[in-house]
Design a protein around this motif. Structure first.
Motif, PDB file in Angstrom:
ATOM      1  N   SER A  87      -4.602   3.159  10.989  1.00  0.00           N
ATOM      2  CA  SER A  87      -4.977   3.553   9.639  1.00  0.00           C
ATOM      3  C   SER A  87      -4.338   2.639   8.601  1.00  0.00           C
ATOM      4  CB  SER A  87      -4.557   5.010   9.391  1.00  0.00           C
ATOM      5  OG  SER A  87      -4.875   5.421   8.088  1.00  0.00           O
ATOM      6  N   MET A  88      -3.101   2.252   8.845  1.00  0.00           N
ATOM      7  CA  MET A  88      -2.391   1.359   7.915  1.00  0.00           C
ATOM      8  C   MET A  88      -3.033  -0.029   7.906  1.00  0.00           C
ATOM      9  SD  MET A  88       0.507   1.565   6.041  1.00  0.00           S
ATOM     10  CE  MET A  88       1.770   0.495   5.315  1.00  0.00           C
ATOM     11  N   LEU A  89      -3.441  -0.512   9.072  1.00  0.00           N
ATOM     12  CA  LEU A  89      -4.086  -1.828   9.129  1.00  0.00           C
ATOM     13  C   LEU A  89      -5.405  -1.823   8.371  1.00  0.00           C
ATOM     14  CD1 LEU A  89      -3.409  -2.843  12.859  1.00  0.00           C
ATOM     15  CD2 LEU A  89      -2.374  -3.821  10.796  1.00  0.00           C
ATOM     16  N   GLU A  90      -6.161  -0.739   8.451  1.00  0.00           N
ATOM     17  CA  GLU A  90      -7.404  -0.644   7.695  1.00  0.00           C
ATOM     18  C   GLU A  90      -7.130  -0.576   6.197  1.00  0.00           C
ATOM     19  OE1 GLU A  90      -9.642   2.658   9.106  1.00  0.00           O
ATOM     20  OE2 GLU A  90      -9.924   1.836  11.123  1.00  0.00           O
ATOM     21  N   THR A  91      -6.098   0.159   5.819  1.00  0.00           N
ATOM     22  CA  THR A  91      -5.768   0.291   4.401  1.00  0.00           C
ATOM     23  C   THR A  91      -5.333  -1.044   3.807  1.00  0.00           C
ATOM     24  OG1 THR A  91      -5.047   2.574   4.805  1.00  0.00           O
ATOM     25  CG2 THR A  91      -4.331   1.548   2.758  1.00  0.00           C
ATOM     26  N   LEU A  92      -4.620  -1.840   4.574  1.00  0.00           N
ATOM     27  CA  LEU A  92      -4.123  -3.115   4.057  1.00  0.00           C
ATOM     28  C   LEU A  92      -5.252  -4.090   3.756  1.00  0.00           C
ATOM     29  CD1 LEU A  92      -0.997  -3.665   6.355  1.00  0.00           C
ATOM     30  CD2 LEU A  92      -1.041  -2.993   3.944  1.00  0.00           C
ATOM     31  N   ARG A  93      -6.453  -3.831   4.269  1.00  0.00           N
ATOM     32  CA  ARG A  93      -7.593  -4.707   3.989  1.00  0.00           C
ATOM     33  C   ARG A  93      -8.316  -4.329   2.697  1.00  0.00           C
ATOM     34  NH1 ARG A  93      -8.793  -3.352   9.564  1.00  0.00           N
ATOM     35  NH2 ARG A  93      -7.934  -4.925  10.980  1.00  0.00           N
ATOM     36  N   GLU A  94      -7.942  -3.205   2.103  1.00  0.00           N
ATOM     37  CA  GLU A  94      -8.638  -2.736   0.911  1.00  0.00           C
ATOM     38  C   GLU A  94      -8.323  -3.617  -0.304  1.00  0.00           C
ATOM     39  OE1 GLU A  94     -10.811  -0.376   0.832  1.00  0.00           O
ATOM     40  OE2 GLU A  94     -10.546   0.352   2.891  1.00  0.00           O
ATOM     41  N   ASP A  95      -9.267  -3.597  -1.260  1.00  0.00           N
ATOM     42  CA  ASP A  95      -9.123  -4.457  -2.444  1.00  0.00           C
ATOM     43  C   ASP A  95      -7.944  -4.029  -3.316  1.00  0.00           C
ATOM     44  OD1 ASP A  95     -11.328  -5.879  -1.652  1.00  0.00           O
ATOM     45  OD2 ASP A  95     -12.749  -4.739  -2.883  1.00  0.00           O
ATOM     46  N   TYR A  96      -7.656  -2.709  -3.386  1.00  0.00           N
ATOM     47  CA  TYR A  96      -6.582  -2.277  -4.275  1.00  0.00           C
ATOM     48  C   TYR A  96      -5.208  -2.743  -3.784  1.00  0.00           C
ATOM     49  CZ  TYR A  96      -6.087   1.612  -0.941  1.00  0.00           C
ATOM     50  OH  TYR A  96      -5.923   2.371   0.185  1.00  0.00           O
ATOM     51  N   ILE A  97      -5.091  -3.025  -2.497  1.00  0.00           N
ATOM     52  CA  ILE A  97      -3.829  -3.581  -1.985  1.00  0.00           C
ATOM     53  C   ILE A  97      -3.673  -5.022  -2.481  1.00  0.00           C
ATOM     54  CG2 ILE A  97      -2.534  -4.189   0.078  1.00  0.00           C
ATOM     55  CD1 ILE A  97      -2.723  -1.218  -0.377  1.00  0.00           C
ATOM     56  N   LEU A  98      -4.767  -5.777  -2.427  1.00  0.00           N
ATOM     57  CA  LEU A  98      -4.734  -7.144  -2.942  1.00  0.00           C
ATOM     58  C   LEU A  98      -4.441  -7.156  -4.443  1.00  0.00           C
ATOM     59  CD1 LEU A  98      -5.171 -10.163  -2.411  1.00  0.00           C
ATOM     60  CD2 LEU A  98      -7.622  -9.795  -2.857  1.00  0.00           C
ATOM     61  N   THR A  99      -5.019  -6.182  -5.154  1.00  0.00           N
ATOM     62  CA  THR A  99      -4.779  -6.094  -6.598  1.00  0.00           C
ATOM     63  C   THR A  99      -3.312  -5.764  -6.885  1.00  0.00           C
ATOM     64  OG1 THR A  99      -7.046  -5.328  -6.926  1.00  0.00           O
ATOM     65  CG2 THR A  99      -5.482  -4.925  -8.705  1.00  0.00           C
ATOM     66  N   ALA A 100      -2.752  -4.833  -6.112  1.00  0.00           N
ATOM     67  CA  ALA A 100      -1.350  -4.455  -6.313  1.00  0.00           C
ATOM     68  C   ALA A 100      -0.423  -5.643  -6.083  1.00  0.00           C
ATOM     69  CB  ALA A 100      -0.988  -3.303  -5.379  1.00  0.00           C
ATOM     70  N   ARG A 101      -0.734  -6.442  -5.070  1.00  0.00           N
ATOM     71  CA  ARG A 101       0.094  -7.630  -4.812  1.00  0.00           C
ATOM     72  C   ARG A 101      -0.096  -8.662  -5.915  1.00  0.00           C
ATOM     73  NH1 ARG A 101      -0.984  -8.158   1.726  1.00  0.00           N
ATOM     74  NH2 ARG A 101       0.916  -7.057   2.390  1.00  0.00           N
ATOM     75  N   ALA A 102      -1.324  -8.782  -6.429  1.00  0.00           N
ATOM     76  CA  ALA A 102      -1.587  -9.759  -7.485  1.00  0.00           C
ATOM     77  C   ALA A 102      -0.856  -9.401  -8.774  1.00  0.00           C
ATOM     78  CB  ALA A 102      -3.091  -9.844  -7.746  1.00  0.00           C
ATOM     79  N   LYS A 103      -0.608  -8.107  -8.972  1.00  0.00           N
ATOM     80  CA  LYS A 103       0.134  -7.678 -10.160  1.00  0.00           C
ATOM     81  C   LYS A 103       1.620  -7.984 -10.053  1.00  0.00           C
ATOM     82  CE  LYS A 103      -2.878  -3.837 -11.531  1.00  0.00           C
ATOM     83  NZ  LYS A 103      -2.967  -2.355 -11.687  1.00  0.00           N
ATOM     84  N   GLY A 104       2.066  -8.398  -8.871  1.00  0.00           N
ATOM     85  CA  GLY A 104       3.469  -8.726  -8.694  1.00  0.00           C
ATOM     86  C   GLY A 104       4.347  -7.545  -8.351  1.00  0.00           C
ATOM     87  N   LEU A 105       3.742  -6.457  -7.868  1.00  0.00           N
ATOM     88  CA  LEU A 105       4.537  -5.288  -7.481  1.00  0.00           C
ATOM     89  C   LEU A 105       5.402  -5.617  -6.270  1.00  0.00           C
ATOM     90  CD1 LEU A 105       1.888  -2.416  -7.814  1.00  0.00           C
ATOM     91  CD2 LEU A 105       3.691  -3.038  -9.435  1.00  0.00           C
ATOM     92  N   PRO A 106       6.585  -5.018  -6.179  1.00  0.00           N
ATOM     93  CA  PRO A 106       7.444  -5.246  -5.010  1.00  0.00           C
ATOM     94  C   PRO A 106       6.742  -4.833  -3.724  1.00  0.00           C
ATOM     95  CG  PRO A 106       8.671  -4.171  -6.770  1.00  0.00           C
ATOM     96  CD  PRO A 106       7.236  -4.166  -7.188  1.00  0.00           C
ATOM     97  N   GLU A 107       7.070  -5.529  -2.645  1.00  0.00           N
ATOM     98  CA  GLU A 107       6.417  -5.246  -1.367  1.00  0.00           C
ATOM     99  C   GLU A 107       6.651  -3.804  -0.920  1.00  0.00           C
ATOM    100  OE1 GLU A 107       4.586  -7.664   0.947  1.00  0.00           O
ATOM    101  OE2 GLU A 107       4.263  -8.051  -1.188  1.00  0.00           O
ATOM    102  N   LYS A 108       7.828  -3.284  -1.181  1.00  0.00           N
ATOM    103  CA  LYS A 108       8.115  -1.904  -0.793  1.00  0.00           C
ATOM    104  C   LYS A 108       7.227  -0.915  -1.531  1.00  0.00           C
ATOM    105  CE  LYS A 108      11.893   1.428  -0.342  1.00  0.00           C
ATOM    106  NZ  LYS A 108      13.338   1.706  -0.587  1.00  0.00           N
TER     107      LYS A 108
END
Length: 382
Positions: free
Chosen positions: A272-293
């Protein structure tokens, strides 16, 4: 939400009535006559058997028996057990239901916590050194034949190493002539453990908005104080050695259920986590510079939690089904062993009562899963 819950409660009532009807007629359709078992002596005249049939209500037509049972059920009367006559079915369920719930609740909560945390880390750090061995071990545990696995644990840890008792609920020699009953001590264990869990939950909940440093300064000492008070009570209480005996008998059954459930929880969380990590909102969260945790815990893990929570709720709801295997091999006097004994002895009232218990828990679990979904995922609305 209120309107939705009202509609669901009405649906649950209709479904439960259909379930009761199906169980009642299926169990009464099986061959055999309980009076022949209770009056197995061939010298007993048929008149005595007819009197017994009348006392049990078996002389009436089946539809009349069904209507009588439904009417009695909604008045809180589940009838009298035939195999433990004249003990009421309600008292048997109230005595043995906590044993099954404690056994499976403890095991599944531990398996869920460890499996979810480990599955989350493995998915986040895919390709790490520990991913392959942990995944293989989880697959083995998830697919293992439970009766064989239980026998292996009994043979190794109880028979060979003699670290734990082979089975049963208590050590009879210790309890013979003791001042307390097993149900009394077990009830006290449930009550105090529930108080401890509520206190720990409140401790962590009330301090959740503090800074990380302040949380640790309060939560760690607070948890240790609660744990010391809990253990100190049992160390000083005259019930202490009896509670320790029950806990000693619980270790192997809980270990069996935990290890089997852990594998499924870890694999489900990882996928389930691997599927979630492919979602666009995860990419957006990383692009915003949010901490990995923050990305992992508040964005990915929370959404990956949905199917895992559903699996946990349904596992707890159908604990009586798994209890048939585990409780039989460990001679644990819970609802699973009760259902098996009732089915093999043709004790229809007790079997219906045990299955009714399963039906109620399953229906409540379905509704609880929907409510938890709405809490975990703000996009879900009813």
């Amino acid at each position: 939400m209120t309107r939705y819950l009202g509609g669901r409660l009405f649906q649950m009532l209709i479904t439960f009535l259909l379930f009761q009807t199906l169980v009642f007629f299926l169990l009464h359709a099986q061959p055999g006559d309980i009076t022949q078992q209770m009056l197995g002596d061939p010298d007993i005249p048929p008149e005595a058997r007819e009197i017994l049939r009348k006392q049990l209500g078996l002389d009436k037509p089946l539809p009349v028996q069904y209507l009588t049972y439904i009417g009695n059920f909604w008045q809180g009367n589940l009838g009298v057990s035939w195999s433990e006559y004249p003990k009421p079915v309600t008292s048997i369920i109230l005595e043995r239901m906590p044993r099954t719930l404690v056994l499976f609740f403890s095991a599944n909560v531990v398996a869920f916590t460890v499996g979810f945390l480990l599955g989350r880390v493995l998915a986040w750090r895919r390709g790490s050194l520990i991913e392959y061995p942990v995944t293989v071990a989880s697959v083995i545990l998830y697919t293992v034949f439970t009766p064989w696995f239980a026998l292996v644990l009994i043979w190794v840890f109880a028979f060979k190493l003699k670290l734990f008792p082979i089975g049963k609920f208590i050590t009879v020699r210790l309890w013979r002539g003791g001042p307390f009953g097993a149900n009394e001590v077990f009830g006290r264990m449930i009550t105090l453990t529930a108080v401890l869990l509520v206190a720990v939950f409140l401790l962590f909940f009330l301090t959740r908005k503090l800074s990380v440093l302040d949380r640790r300064r309060i939560q760690i000492p607070g948890f240790l104080i609660l744990l010391v008070v809990y253990l100190g009570y049992w160390a000083l209480s005259p019930m202490g050695k009896y509670a320790l005996d029950i806990a000693w008998h619980m270790i192997l059954p809980i270990a069996t259920i935990t290890l089997v459930a852990f594998g499924g929880t870890m694999l489900l969380t990882r996928n389930s986590m691997l599927e979630t990590l492919r979602e666009d909102y995860i990419l957006t969260a990383r692009a915003k510079g949010l901490p990995e945790k923050v990305v992992r815990d508040k964005h990915a893990a929370r959404n990956a939690l949905l199917p895992v929570v559903t699996s946990l709720i349904y596992t707890l709801a159908f604990s009586i089904d798994g209890g048939v295997i585990t409780e039989t091999y460990y001679s644990w006097p819970g609802m699973g062993l009760t259902l098996l004994s009732a089915a093999t002895s043709n004790d229809i009232p007790l079997a219906i009562g045990a299955l009714t218990f399963t039906g109620v828990m399953a229906l409540v679990a379905h509704m609880l899963a929907d409510v938890v979904y709405a809490f975990l995922d703000p996009r879900i609305r009813y």
